[in-house]
Design a protein around this motif. Sequence first.
Motif, PDB file in Angstrom:
ATOM      1  N   GLN A  30      -3.579   7.022  -3.165  1.00  0.00           N
ATOM      2  CA  GLN A  30      -3.354   5.817  -2.364  1.00  0.00           C
ATOM      3  C   GLN A  30      -3.665   4.592  -3.223  1.00  0.00           C
ATOM      4  O   GLN A  30      -4.749   4.480  -3.774  1.00  0.00           O
ATOM      5  CB  GLN A  30      -4.235   5.812  -1.128  1.00  0.00           C
ATOM      6  CG  GLN A  30      -4.039   4.558  -0.279  1.00  0.00           C
ATOM      7  CD  GLN A  30      -4.797   4.617   1.029  1.00  0.00           C
ATOM      8  OE1 GLN A  30      -5.023   5.672   1.582  1.00  0.00           O
ATOM      9  NE2 GLN A  30      -5.182   3.464   1.518  1.00  0.00           N
ATOM     10  N   PHE A  31      -2.700   3.679  -3.305  1.00  0.00           N
ATOM     11  CA  PHE A  31      -2.833   2.516  -4.177  1.00  0.00           C
ATOM     12  C   PHE A  31      -2.447   1.244  -3.446  1.00  0.00           C
ATOM     13  O   PHE A  31      -1.546   1.257  -2.609  1.00  0.00           O
ATOM     14  CB  PHE A  31      -1.919   2.664  -5.397  1.00  0.00           C
ATOM     15  CG  PHE A  31      -2.132   3.952  -6.118  1.00  0.00           C
ATOM     16  CD1 PHE A  31      -3.127   4.076  -7.058  1.00  0.00           C
ATOM     17  CD2 PHE A  31      -1.346   5.062  -5.826  1.00  0.00           C
ATOM     18  CE1 PHE A  31      -3.350   5.275  -7.717  1.00  0.00           C
ATOM     19  CE2 PHE A  31      -1.557   6.266  -6.471  1.00  0.00           C
ATOM     20  CZ  PHE A  31      -2.560   6.371  -7.417  1.00  0.00           C
ATOM     21  N   GLN A  32      -3.107   0.159  -3.785  1.00  0.00           N
ATOM     22  CA  GLN A  32      -2.723  -1.157  -3.307  1.00  0.00           C
ATOM     23  C   GLN A  32      -2.344  -1.989  -4.540  1.00  0.00           C
ATOM     24  O   GLN A  32      -2.919  -1.812  -5.614  1.00  0.00           O
ATOM     25  CB  GLN A  32      -3.869  -1.863  -2.565  1.00  0.00           C
ATOM     26  CG  GLN A  32      -4.175  -1.274  -1.207  1.00  0.00           C
ATOM     27  CD  GLN A  32      -5.201  -0.169  -1.239  1.00  0.00           C
ATOM     28  OE1 GLN A  32      -6.092  -0.164  -2.064  1.00  0.00           O
ATOM     29  NE2 GLN A  32      -5.062   0.783  -0.350  1.00  0.00           N
ATOM     30  N   ILE A  39      11.380   1.232  -7.089  1.00  0.00           N
ATOM     31  CA  ILE A  39      10.510   1.714  -8.168  1.00  0.00           C
ATOM     32  C   ILE A  39       9.614   2.841  -7.655  1.00  0.00           C
ATOM     33  O   ILE A  39       9.435   3.864  -8.331  1.00  0.00           O
ATOM     34  CB  ILE A  39       9.659   0.562  -8.744  1.00  0.00           C
ATOM     35  CG1 ILE A  39      10.555  -0.583  -9.247  1.00  0.00           C
ATOM     36  CG2 ILE A  39       8.717   1.069  -9.834  1.00  0.00           C
ATOM     37  CD1 ILE A  39      11.529  -0.237 -10.327  1.00  0.00           C
ATOM     38  N   ILE A  40       9.053   2.663  -6.464  1.00  0.00           N
ATOM     39  CA  ILE A  40       8.208   3.710  -5.881  1.00  0.00           C
ATOM     40  C   ILE A  40       9.025   4.985  -5.683  1.00  0.00           C
ATOM     41  O   ILE A  40       8.546   6.094  -5.949  1.00  0.00           O
ATOM     42  CB  ILE A  40       7.586   3.233  -4.548  1.00  0.00           C
ATOM     43  CG1 ILE A  40       6.630   2.061  -4.789  1.00  0.00           C
ATOM     44  CG2 ILE A  40       6.872   4.370  -3.835  1.00  0.00           C
ATOM     45  CD1 ILE A  40       5.424   2.394  -5.635  1.00  0.00           C
ATOM     46  N   GLN A  41      10.264   4.857  -5.253  1.00  0.00           N
ATOM     47  CA  GLN A  41      11.117   6.027  -5.077  1.00  0.00           C
ATOM     48  C   GLN A  41      11.346   6.726  -6.418  1.00  0.00           C
ATOM     49  O   GLN A  41      11.319   7.961  -6.492  1.00  0.00           O
ATOM     50  CB  GLN A  41      12.453   5.641  -4.441  1.00  0.00           C
ATOM     51  CG  GLN A  41      13.352   6.839  -4.200  1.00  0.00           C
ATOM     52  CD  GLN A  41      14.655   6.491  -3.508  1.00  0.00           C
ATOM     53  OE1 GLN A  41      14.850   5.379  -3.040  1.00  0.00           O
ATOM     54  NE2 GLN A  41      15.562   7.455  -3.460  1.00  0.00           N
ATOM     55  N   PHE A  45       6.175   9.923  -0.201  1.00  0.00           N
ATOM     56  CA  PHE A  45       5.305   8.753  -0.070  1.00  0.00           C
ATOM     57  C   PHE A  45       5.521   8.031   1.240  1.00  0.00           C
ATOM     58  O   PHE A  45       6.563   8.159   1.892  1.00  0.00           O
ATOM     59  CB  PHE A  45       5.475   7.777  -1.242  1.00  0.00           C
ATOM     60  CG  PHE A  45       6.790   7.032  -1.279  1.00  0.00           C
ATOM     61  CD1 PHE A  45       7.045   5.950  -0.436  1.00  0.00           C
ATOM     62  CD2 PHE A  45       7.776   7.396  -2.178  1.00  0.00           C
ATOM     63  CE1 PHE A  45       8.241   5.263  -0.483  1.00  0.00           C
ATOM     64  CE2 PHE A  45       8.988   6.710  -2.231  1.00  0.00           C
ATOM     65  CZ  PHE A  45       9.213   5.644  -1.377  1.00  0.00           C
ATOM     66  N   THR A  46       4.502   7.241   1.612  1.00  0.00           N
ATOM     67  CA  THR A  46       4.589   6.240   2.681  1.00  0.00           C
ATOM     68  C   THR A  46       4.185   4.924   2.052  1.00  0.00           C
ATOM     69  O   THR A  46       3.140   4.837   1.394  1.00  0.00           O
ATOM     70  CB  THR A  46       3.640   6.589   3.846  1.00  0.00           C
ATOM     71  OG1 THR A  46       4.013   7.866   4.367  1.00  0.00           O
ATOM     72  CG2 THR A  46       3.718   5.535   4.947  1.00  0.00           C
ATOM     73  N   HIS A  47       5.007   3.904   2.227  1.00  0.00           N
ATOM     74  CA  HIS A  47       4.817   2.610   1.572  1.00  0.00           C
ATOM     75  C   HIS A  47       4.834   1.502   2.630  1.00  0.00           C
ATOM     76  O   HIS A  47       5.874   1.219   3.216  1.00  0.00           O
ATOM     77  CB  HIS A  47       5.949   2.420   0.561  1.00  0.00           C
ATOM     78  CG  HIS A  47       5.912   1.139  -0.198  1.00  0.00           C
ATOM     79  ND1 HIS A  47       6.896   0.810  -1.088  1.00  0.00           N
ATOM     80  CD2 HIS A  47       5.038   0.105  -0.228  1.00  0.00           C
ATOM     81  CE1 HIS A  47       6.632  -0.374  -1.620  1.00  0.00           C
ATOM     82  NE2 HIS A  47       5.512  -0.810  -1.094  1.00  0.00           N
ATOM     83  N   ASP A  48       3.669   0.904   2.881  1.00  0.00           N
ATOM     84  CA  ASP A  48       3.573  -0.250   3.788  1.00  0.00           C
ATOM     85  C   ASP A  48       3.587  -1.515   2.962  1.00  0.00           C
ATOM     86  O   ASP A  48       2.948  -1.584   1.899  1.00  0.00           O
ATOM     87  CB  ASP A  48       2.276  -0.174   4.604  1.00  0.00           C
ATOM     88  CG  ASP A  48       2.292   0.966   5.600  1.00  0.00           C
ATOM     89  OD1 ASP A  48       3.263   1.049   6.366  1.00  0.00           O
ATOM     90  OD2 ASP A  48       1.341   1.770   5.602  1.00  0.00           O
ATOM     91  N   THR A  71       0.878  -1.175   0.000  1.00  0.00           N
ATOM     92  CA  THR A  71       0.000   0.000   0.000  1.00  0.00           C
ATOM     93  C   THR A  71       0.906   1.212   0.000  1.00  0.00           C
ATOM     94  O   THR A  71       1.774   1.345   0.861  1.00  0.00           O
ATOM     95  CB  THR A  71      -0.905   0.033   1.249  1.00  0.00           C
ATOM     96  OG1 THR A  71      -1.723  -1.133   1.269  1.00  0.00           O
ATOM     97  CG2 THR A  71      -1.796   1.274   1.239  1.00  0.00           C
ATOM     98  N   VAL A  72       0.712   2.088  -0.973  1.00  0.00           N
ATOM     99  CA  VAL A  72       1.525   3.303  -1.050  1.00  0.00           C
ATOM    100  C   VAL A  72       0.603   4.511  -1.099  1.00  0.00           C
ATOM    101  O   VAL A  72      -0.438   4.480  -1.747  1.00  0.00           O
ATOM    102  CB  VAL A  72       2.500   3.272  -2.252  1.00  0.00           C
ATOM    103  CG1 VAL A  72       1.766   3.261  -3.577  1.00  0.00           C
ATOM    104  CG2 VAL A  72       3.478   4.430  -2.202  1.00  0.00           C
TER     105      VAL A  72
END
Length: 160
Positions: free
Chosen positions: A64-66, A77-79, A89-92, A8-9
């Motif tokens: 917000q995406f899952q 990749i998110i970075q 971002f916050t990425h769980d 989840t980001v």
Amino acid sequence: MANWCSNTVVFEGKPETITAIQELFQSMKEKEEKTEEGQLPEFISKDNGGYFFNIYWNEGDEGQFQYETKWSPNIEIIQKIAEHYEVNFTHDYEEMGNLVYGRATFYDKLLTDIYLEDVDFEQCEFDEETDTYHFEGNAYESDYEILENLLERKIKNQQP
């Protein structure tokens, strides 16, 4: 067959930038549904993996995406997406088969990845007779609440 890591980001930035990221994820979702293959943004090299699978979001959850990745989170990749769009971002993420559980944050161009290690997981014991997890003298139906508490403690201990 790969174990699936749940991700989840949440991206944070200017509303117009979040809209652009929403369009990016919508495009990747549509391509995945057509090709039945994981996706990456066009501006990211396809050489390193980190493909997005089963992308979804709840209506109204802007930014917000899952999604799922194979084996581990795709923090790199998110970075790159965050750097491309100049957002935070916050990425769980979690993949319990390999004891992967953590949170990565990217604020002011600084990446922090805090995750549970084997010693953290060992603090939680499962009682087969009662079908409950035990931690610090308490019983729990699921280990997720315990793991979330352990991760929150680690995060608090990392802050200055």
